[in-house]
Design an enzyme around this catalytic site. Structure first.
Site, PDB file in Angstrom:
ATOM      1  N   GLY A   1       1.820   7.560  -0.982  1.00 59.00           N
ATOM      2  CA  GLY A   1       2.490   8.763  -1.460  1.00 59.00           C
ATOM      3  C   GLY A   1       3.275   9.476  -0.387  1.00 59.00           C
ATOM      4  O   GLY A   1       3.917  10.490  -0.641  1.00 59.00           O
ATOM      5  N   GLY A   2       3.249   8.936   0.836  1.00 65.03           N
ATOM      6  CA  GLY A   2       4.003   9.522   1.941  1.00 65.03           C
ATOM      7  C   GLY A   2       5.347   8.861   2.117  1.00 65.03           C
ATOM      8  O   GLY A   2       5.675   7.870   1.449  1.00 65.03           O
TER       9      GLY A   2
ATOM     10  N   ASP B   1       6.643   7.121   4.655  1.00 71.12           N
ATOM     11  CA  ASP B   1       6.696   5.797   5.273  1.00 71.12           C
ATOM     12  C   ASP B   1       6.534   4.680   4.245  1.00 71.12           C
ATOM     13  O   ASP B   1       7.358   3.761   4.173  1.00 71.12           O
ATOM     14  CB  ASP B   1       5.625   5.674   6.359  1.00 71.12           C
TER      15      ASP B   1
ATOM     16  N   CYS C   1     -11.491   1.253   9.027  1.00 67.11           N
ATOM     17  CA  CYS C   1     -10.766   1.230   7.752  1.00 67.11           C
ATOM     18  C   CYS C   1      -9.674   0.163   7.766  1.00 67.11           C
ATOM     19  O   CYS C   1      -9.504  -0.580   6.789  1.00 67.11           O
ATOM     20  CB  CYS C   1     -10.168   2.602   7.462  1.00 67.11           C
TER      21      CYS C   1
ATOM     22  N   ALA D   1       0.853  -1.189   0.000  1.00 63.34           N
ATOM     23  CA  ALA D   1       0.000   0.000   0.000  1.00 63.34           C
ATOM     24  C   ALA D   1       0.886   1.235   0.000  1.00 63.34           C
ATOM     25  O   ALA D   1       1.615   1.481   0.966  1.00 63.34           O
ATOM     26  CB  ALA D   1      -0.914  -0.009   1.223  1.00 63.34           C
TER      27      ALA D   1
ATOM     28  N   CYS E   1      -8.744  11.094   6.924  1.00 66.09           N
ATOM     29  CA  CYS E   1      -8.422  11.399   5.527  1.00 66.09           C
ATOM     30  C   CYS E   1      -9.540  12.100   4.773  1.00 66.09           C
ATOM     31  O   CYS E   1      -9.274  12.897   3.870  1.00 66.09           O
ATOM     32  CB  CYS E   1      -7.999  10.123   4.786  1.00 66.09           C
TER      33      CYS E   1
END
Length: 334
Positions: free
Chosen positions: A9-10, A12, A92, A6, A185
């Site tokens: 875009g960050g 981590d 989630c 997963a 989010c």
């Protein structure tokens, strides 16, 4: 080993992609589109694609908006409507990240990897080495079975070290310098702005004391959570008043003193157990940023008896139970 990662875009998940690639895994990156919040996805997808191109791995955008609406967003709205406090991140993680996305990974004959700060030890959730970033609280609603096919490569790493290493890599430098969001989010400003698009939030109602007497007015019960002390009137009040209870059907809030917000026992609507037990001596965390409190968890009665009082217990939130660094159970407070 095939791994579906997963990639949000960050920094981590981007650094996780690099780690997995260097360890020889066959990595496929995916981005989950979960909602239609304006201008939210474009930069994230662009970052993920750049990292994937740099590493020479595939990158795919998966549209899970329907699954997210059904399992996370709609329950978020309905929980506030019921006068409770939702925990969308816990839902989630169970239903989307270690649910729909895990199913996708299995369909590709792959394990699922995420950038969560957590560990898995002997099939159990274990706290991350970096306790300041530990995410086991939000993961504690997942099934034990789902952990069999999941990797958390950052669980034994410190966030400061990840950022330090990422800054040395030109491709990751700009990503590591981005401001990281810690909010829900799909919430842009505050949760009531989201609610207003779906339900009537601003409905004036009565404020009552614990004797049932009307002592003031409020702007609509969904504006309030347990422990809030502002945004409502109490006639002639000489001391602060706090929200003790929310009556959604009557559109009323019940207020009282700070001392009345302390409780020594509560009940759960469900118990998600990671080990077998009838009664368990453990510690419980009633919110993410609270200390753990020693307690006894009684499985049959779904009851929690606390050794010391906890403050502002909110129905709808997740209670997570630990023995040492291991998550042994979780359940939603009722």
């Amino acid at each position: 080993m095939n791994v579906v990662l997963a990639m949000s875009g960050g920094v981590d998940s981007s650094y996780t992609a690099l780690m997995l690639k260097e360890k020889g895994f066959n990595v496929s990156g995916v981005y989950m589109k979960l909602h239609g919040r304006p201008n939210y996805h474009e930069k994230n997808i662009e970052n993920g694609q750049r990292v994937a191109d740099f590493l020479g791995i595939s990158y795919e955008v998966l549209d899970f908006t329907k699954e997210f609406n059904d399992a996370v967003f709609n329950p978020f709205i309905k929980t506030y409507e019921a006068g409770l406090t939702p925990n969308p991140c816990a839902l989630c993680n169970k239903n989307i990240k270690l649910g729909a996305l895990l199913d996708y990974a299995k369909s590709k004959n792959a394990k699922l990897a995420t950038g969560h700060y957590a560990q898995i030890e002997n099939g159990m959730l274990k706290k991350a080495i970096d306790l300041s970033k530990d995410q086991t609280y939000f993961l504690a609603n997942v099934t034990k079975q789902s952990l069999e096919d999941v990797l958390f490569p950052l669980g034994d790493k410190f966030k400061k070290d990840i950022k330090e290493q990422a800054l040395k890599i030109p491709m990751l430098k700009s990503i590591s310098e981005q401001k990281e969001s810690s909010e829900i989010c799909f919430v842009t400003t505050n949760y009531t702005d989201v609610l207003k698009e779906h339900v009537e939030v601003n409905q004036k109602g009565f404020v009552k004391n614990t004797k049932g007497e009307i002592v003031g007015e409020h702007d609509g019960y969904m504006h309030y959570t347990i422990g809030k002390r502002r945004g409502f009137s109490v006639k002639g009040a000489l001391t602060p008043h706090y929200v003790l209870k929310i009556d959604a059907k009557a559109n009323e809030i019940i207020v009282g003193s700070k001392e009345e917000l302390f409780v020594k026992e509560f009940e759960l609507g469900n118990i998600n157990a990671f080990c077998d037990f009838d009664e368990l001596e453990c510690k419980v965390k009633i919110r993410y940023n609270t200390k753990e409190v020693p307690c006894k968890l009684i499985k049959k009665e779904k009851k929690v008896l606390l050794e010391e009082s906890v403050y502002a217990l909110a129905k709808g939130q997740l209670a997570v139970f630990y023995q040492g660094d291991l998550v042994v159970a979780s359940g939603f407070i009722v």
